[in-house]
Motif scaffolding. Structure first.
Motif, PDB file in Angstrom:
ATOM      1  N   LEU A 137      14.303  44.574  12.075  1.00 43.07           N
ATOM      2  CA  LEU A 137      13.084  43.773  12.040  1.00 43.07           C
ATOM      3  C   LEU A 137      12.400  43.760  13.409  1.00 43.07           C
ATOM      4  O   LEU A 137      11.174  43.624  13.491  1.00 43.07           O
ATOM      5  N   PHE A 138      13.187  43.896  14.483  1.00 41.19           N
ATOM      6  CA  PHE A 138      12.591  44.056  15.806  1.00 41.19           C
ATOM      7  C   PHE A 138      11.658  45.274  15.809  1.00 41.19           C
ATOM      8  O   PHE A 138      10.518  45.209  16.260  1.00 41.19           O
ATOM      9  N   ASN A 141       8.587  44.906  13.619  1.00 44.03           N
ATOM     10  CA  ASN A 141       7.602  44.051  14.259  1.00 44.03           C
ATOM     11  C   ASN A 141       6.753  44.839  15.248  1.00 44.03           C
ATOM     12  O   ASN A 141       5.519  44.726  15.264  1.00 44.03           O
ATOM     13  N   TRP A 181      16.575  38.833  13.381  1.00 39.30           N
ATOM     14  CA  TRP A 181      15.660  39.865  13.858  1.00 39.30           C
ATOM     15  C   TRP A 181      16.330  41.221  14.018  1.00 39.30           C
ATOM     16  O   TRP A 181      15.677  42.268  13.920  1.00 39.30           O
ATOM     17  N   CYS A 205       9.193  33.962   9.224  1.00 38.61           N
ATOM     18  CA  CYS A 205       8.785  33.977  10.632  1.00 38.61           C
ATOM     19  C   CYS A 205       8.052  35.249  11.030  1.00 38.61           C
ATOM     20  O   CYS A 205       6.947  35.194  11.578  1.00 38.61           O
ATOM     21  N   ILE A 206       8.636  36.407  10.790  1.00 39.69           N
ATOM     22  CA  ILE A 206       8.047  37.661  11.249  1.00 39.69           C
ATOM     23  C   ILE A 206       6.682  37.925  10.639  1.00 39.69           C
ATOM     24  O   ILE A 206       5.810  38.553  11.268  1.00 39.69           O
ATOM     25  N   GLN A 211       2.140  37.367  15.906  1.00 48.01           N
ATOM     26  CA  GLN A 211       2.987  38.059  16.873  1.00 48.01           C
ATOM     27  C   GLN A 211       2.109  38.686  17.960  1.00 48.01           C
ATOM     28  O   GLN A 211       1.893  39.893  18.010  1.00 48.01           O
ATOM     29  N   SER A 259      15.887  33.165  12.853  1.00 41.58           N
ATOM     30  CA  SER A 259      14.664  32.371  13.048  1.00 41.58           C
ATOM     31  C   SER A 259      14.162  31.945  11.667  1.00 41.58           C
ATOM     32  O   SER A 259      14.664  32.391  10.652  1.00 41.58           O
TER      33      SER A 259
END
Length: 259
Positions: A137-138, A141, A181, A205-206, A211, A259
């Motif tokens: 997910l990092f 993003n 994440w 969240c993401i 962001q 998160s």
């Protein structure tokens, strides 16, 4: 609250935890379309004559007026609460709300996204040449979320992916999904597909948070956990379910930042 733990727990033989809360389904109100009238009421028998048709027309107009009024009041509430939150944030006393292209400020409880929209976003990512099945997910993003947020910010507004999908009709979240994440993006979206209900609107969240730059993210989160976006969503009576997606791989490596 109904608390659900999803997906990867199945790999260890654990049962999926799903504790039901009292039924409280809230259907988001559309600001952009009218409800379809019951076909039976629109195909009245000719035997009822013109008088009956007039009555039905008046009833339909009344229902339409009620729906229009509800839409107006809902949008006004979003605008007024957002403006108040923005003033508080400017004084350093709360998190900064997101902002629509027309200047309307929108607070966190309206940063929801529907299941079909989550599916659509994931499919768009997978169809992009930059996509890799190993993406966390990092990585997702950086490739598909943050860049889109920054690009939009240069045009108008400051919106996360969820609000970008719902600019005309901000969706009030009735569930919150907690994720790590560092977990694999495909695994996470598979969990959402399996355990999110079709009528739910999720704060993820993401996808919910804008962001942007580190400074913008900090301003959006605020300095008080009791006023943070997550807290606003959870405290909202409309929010009835928390879905936690555990990840056994991250548990072994100690990378499970949620998160």
């Amino acid at each position: 609250f109904e608390v659900a733990a999803g997906a990867n727990s199945a790999e260890t033989g654990e049962a999926f935890l799903d504790v039901e809360a009292p039924e409280a389904t809230v259907r988001p109100l559309s600001l952009s379309s009218k409800s379809e009238w019951d076909e039976e009421s629109t195909h009245a028998s000719e035997e009822l004559g013109n008088e009956s048709e007039v009555d039905e027309d008046e009833e339909d107009e009344s229902e339409e007026d009620d729906e229009d009024l509800e839409c107006v009041l809902r949008r006004r509430s979003i605008r007024e609460n957002g403006r108040k939150a923005a003033r508080q944030a400017a004084r350093g006393k709360g998190p900064m709300p997101q902002q629509l292209p027309d200047g309307t400020y929108v607070t966190a409880k309206y940063w929801g996204i529907t299941k079909p929209q989550v599916h659509d976003f994931f499919e768009r990512c997978r169809g992009d040449s930059r996509w890799a099945n190993t993406d966390s997910l990092f990585a997702l993003n950086e490739k598909f979320v943050a860049g889109k947020c920054r690009e939009l910010c240069t045009q108008a507004g400051r919106m996360g992916i969820a609000l970008q999908y719902n600019q005309e009709d901000p969706q009030e979240a009735n569930m919150l999904i907690s994720h790590a994440w560092a977990e694999n993006a495909s695994t996470f979206f598979g969990d959402v597909e399996e355990y999110m209900r079709n009528d739910e609107v999720a704060y993820i969240c993401i996808l919910a948070n804008y962001q942007g730059t580190p400074e913008e993210i900090d301003a959006q989160l605020g300095g008080d956990i009791h006023q943070a976006p997550f807290t606003e969503v959870i405290r909202n009576p409309v929010c009835r379910r928390l879905l936690v997606c555990p990840n056994e791989e991250l548990k072994r490596t100690g990378e499970g930042l949620y998160s």
